[in-house]
Design an enzyme around this catalytic site. Structure first.
Site, PDB file in Angstrom:
ATOM      1  N   ASP A 249       0.840  -1.197   0.000  1.00 43.62           N
ATOM      2  CA  ASP A 249       0.000   0.000   0.000  1.00 43.62           C
ATOM      3  C   ASP A 249       0.872   1.242   0.000  1.00 43.62           C
ATOM      4  O   ASP A 249       1.541   1.551   0.986  1.00 43.62           O
ATOM      5  CB  ASP A 249      -0.912  -0.002   1.227  1.00 43.62           C
ATOM      6  CG  ASP A 249      -1.858   1.182   1.217  1.00 43.62           C
ATOM      7  OD1 ASP A 249      -2.899   1.099   0.541  1.00 43.62           O
ATOM      8  OD2 ASP A 249      -1.553   2.213   1.859  1.00 43.62           O
TER       9      ASP A 249
ATOM     10  N   TYR B 237       3.597   9.657   0.391  1.00 42.05           N
ATOM     11  CA  TYR B 237       4.538   9.007   1.302  1.00 42.05           C
ATOM     12  C   TYR B 237       5.988   9.327   0.957  1.00 42.05           C
ATOM     13  O   TYR B 237       6.882   9.118   1.772  1.00 42.05           O
ATOM     14  CB  TYR B 237       4.332   7.492   1.303  1.00 42.05           C
ATOM     15  CG  TYR B 237       2.957   7.054   1.746  1.00 42.05           C
ATOM     16  CD1 TYR B 237       2.070   7.939   2.362  1.00 42.05           C
ATOM     17  CD2 TYR B 237       2.523   5.740   1.537  1.00 42.05           C
ATOM     18  CE1 TYR B 237       0.801   7.527   2.751  1.00 42.05           C
ATOM     19  CE2 TYR B 237       1.268   5.326   1.936  1.00 42.05           C
ATOM     20  CZ  TYR B 237       0.412   6.218   2.534  1.00 42.05           C
ATOM     21  OH  TYR B 237      -0.847   5.815   2.915  1.00 42.05           O
TER      22      TYR B 237
ATOM     23  N   LYS C 289      -2.306   6.087  -4.385  1.00 41.06           N
ATOM     24  CA  LYS C 289      -3.366   7.051  -4.090  1.00 41.06           C
ATOM     25  C   LYS C 289      -3.126   8.383  -4.789  1.00 41.06           C
ATOM     26  O   LYS C 289      -1.984   8.837  -4.915  1.00 41.06           O
ATOM     27  CB  LYS C 289      -3.455   7.275  -2.575  1.00 41.06           C
ATOM     28  CG  LYS C 289      -3.601   5.983  -1.779  1.00 41.06           C
ATOM     29  CD  LYS C 289      -3.601   6.219  -0.286  1.00 41.06           C
ATOM     30  CE  LYS C 289      -3.535   4.895   0.459  1.00 41.06           C
ATOM     31  NZ  LYS C 289      -2.189   4.312   0.409  1.00 41.06           N
TER      32      LYS C 289
ATOM     33  N   HIS D 100      -7.052   9.810  -2.135  1.00 41.53           N
ATOM     34  CA  HIS D 100      -6.451   9.740  -0.805  1.00 41.53           C
ATOM     35  C   HIS D 100      -7.331  10.378   0.278  1.00 41.53           C
ATOM     36  O   HIS D 100      -7.495   9.823   1.369  1.00 41.53           O
ATOM     37  CB  HIS D 100      -5.075  10.414  -0.833  1.00 41.53           C
ATOM     38  CG  HIS D 100      -4.140   9.914   0.224  1.00 41.53           C
ATOM     39  ND1 HIS D 100      -2.776   9.836   0.037  1.00 41.53           N
ATOM     40  CD2 HIS D 100      -4.356   9.469   1.478  1.00 41.53           C
ATOM     41  CE1 HIS D 100      -2.211   9.354   1.127  1.00 41.53           C
ATOM     42  NE2 HIS D 100      -3.146   9.136   2.030  1.00 41.53           N
TER      43      HIS D 100
END
Length: 338
Positions: free
Chosen positions: A57, A62, A90, A123
């Site tokens: 994921d 990130y 996302k 997201h």
């Protein structure tokens, strides 16, 4: 009135996978890449794949997708087939305008070294003003971090417009499925009323302190796969100042009582609780011994009494709440939950 999270009507747990209405099988346990440092991401992904993980994921926000791609490449070189993997990413908040959706996914695919995702999610139901990737990537939450008083810059983009652009990604073959994160039931109902392509999945914060039984039941009855992020509760939020160490579920007496009775770790009990309710779980770890432990959930089951004990810890405690952290960290009051 207590609302229980019944067994899924259209999303079924079969062994270590969930069977979706489409017949596809989604791993019930994956590795969450949030907060994994870029310098350790590639090796962590490679090691996790060697350990048996198949769901990874990721997200633009990130800041480690390029390194995750290196780990995926290494795993493929070691003999794992691409069709064995389930790679999720996302769409970030600054890319909600329809003209920015496809370029955002194409950047993610380039970073991950893939031709197609298995699942692409919105997201947050939060649209922010566009930030050119050439200027800053990942763009983050601030519109201009160098401003005298930096803040978020909301953009007026209907969620339906963004979803229409997401549907076009499926039709273009860039992702097999699309879904959403951090939606409540009202937003899901609105989406389902107009979507040409139904959402395959919802990803939300879910753990015994935030059990969300109505939301989970709704997803089950609509055939939407539900993935729980932060399935261990407060752990990921201590260093961010968003949780108090006393809120740790890993140290909660009720959790440890169940763990002792089962001969398992507290983390395994919490993850099994999530899976047994019908949600996939994506715990984050960089420790190889934890990678193994977090997957060992399918040779035991919690009793009805143990499940009820953990259900009883629900206090609607949300750690990842934009209505709190956006004001504290990004100088902008931006609630999306009541």
């Amino acid at each position: 009135m207590t609302v229980s999270a019944r067994s899924p009507d259209r999303v079924r747990l079969e062994g270590a996978d969930f069977c979706l209405p489409s017949g596809d099988r989604m791993p019930a346990v994956g590795l969450g890449l949030w907060k994994i440092p870029p310098e350790t991401t590639a090796e962590t992904v490679r090691a996790a794949a060697a350990n048996g993980y198949r769901l990874f994921d990721s997200a633009c926000d990130y800041g480690n997708e390029r390194q995750a791609g290196q780990g995926i490449k290494a795993a493929l070189a070691e003999g794992i087939r691409r069709d064995e993997l389930w790679i999720t990413s996302k769409l970030w908040n600054t890319y909600h305008r329809p003209e920015h959706v496809r370029p955002a996914l194409e950047r993610t695919l380039a970073d991950l070294g893939l031709q197609q995702l298995d699942l692409y999610l919105i997201h947050f139901p939060i649209a922010l003003r566009y930030v050119d990737p050439a200027l800053r990537y990942p763009p983050g939450w601030f519109d201009d971090p160098a401003a005298k008083s930096p803040a978020m810059a909301p953009d007026r983009v209907p969620l339906a417009d963004t979803w229409g652009a997401m549907e076009a990604l499926v039709e273009a073959g860039l992702t097999r499925r699309i879904g959403v994160c951090n939606y409540n039931i009202a937003l899901l109902r609105d989406l389902l009323a107009s979507a040409r392509i139904r959402p395959s999945a919802l990803q939300v914060e879910m753990h015994p302190r935030l059990a969300q039984p109505k939301l989970l039941r709704f997803c089950h009855e609509e055939g939407i796969a539900c993935t729980a992020f932060s399935p261990l509760g407060a752990q990921s939020y201590f260093q961010l100042g968003m949780a108090d160490p006393q809120e740790s579920l890993l140290k909660h007496p009720a959790v440890n009582s169940v763990a002792t009775a089962q001969g398992r770790s507290a983390a395994q009990v919490l993850l099994r609780w999530g899976v047994q309710r019908g949600a996939a779980v994506i715990p984050k770890t960089t420790r190889h011994e934890r990678l193994s432990e977090n997957r060992e959930l399918f040779d035991f089951a919690l009793t009805a009494e143990e499940m009820a004990t953990l259900d009883g810890l629900d206090e609607h405690r949300r750690f990842n709440d934009p209505g709190v952290f956006c004001e504290e960290a990004f100088n902008t009051f931006f609630p999306i939950y009541e």
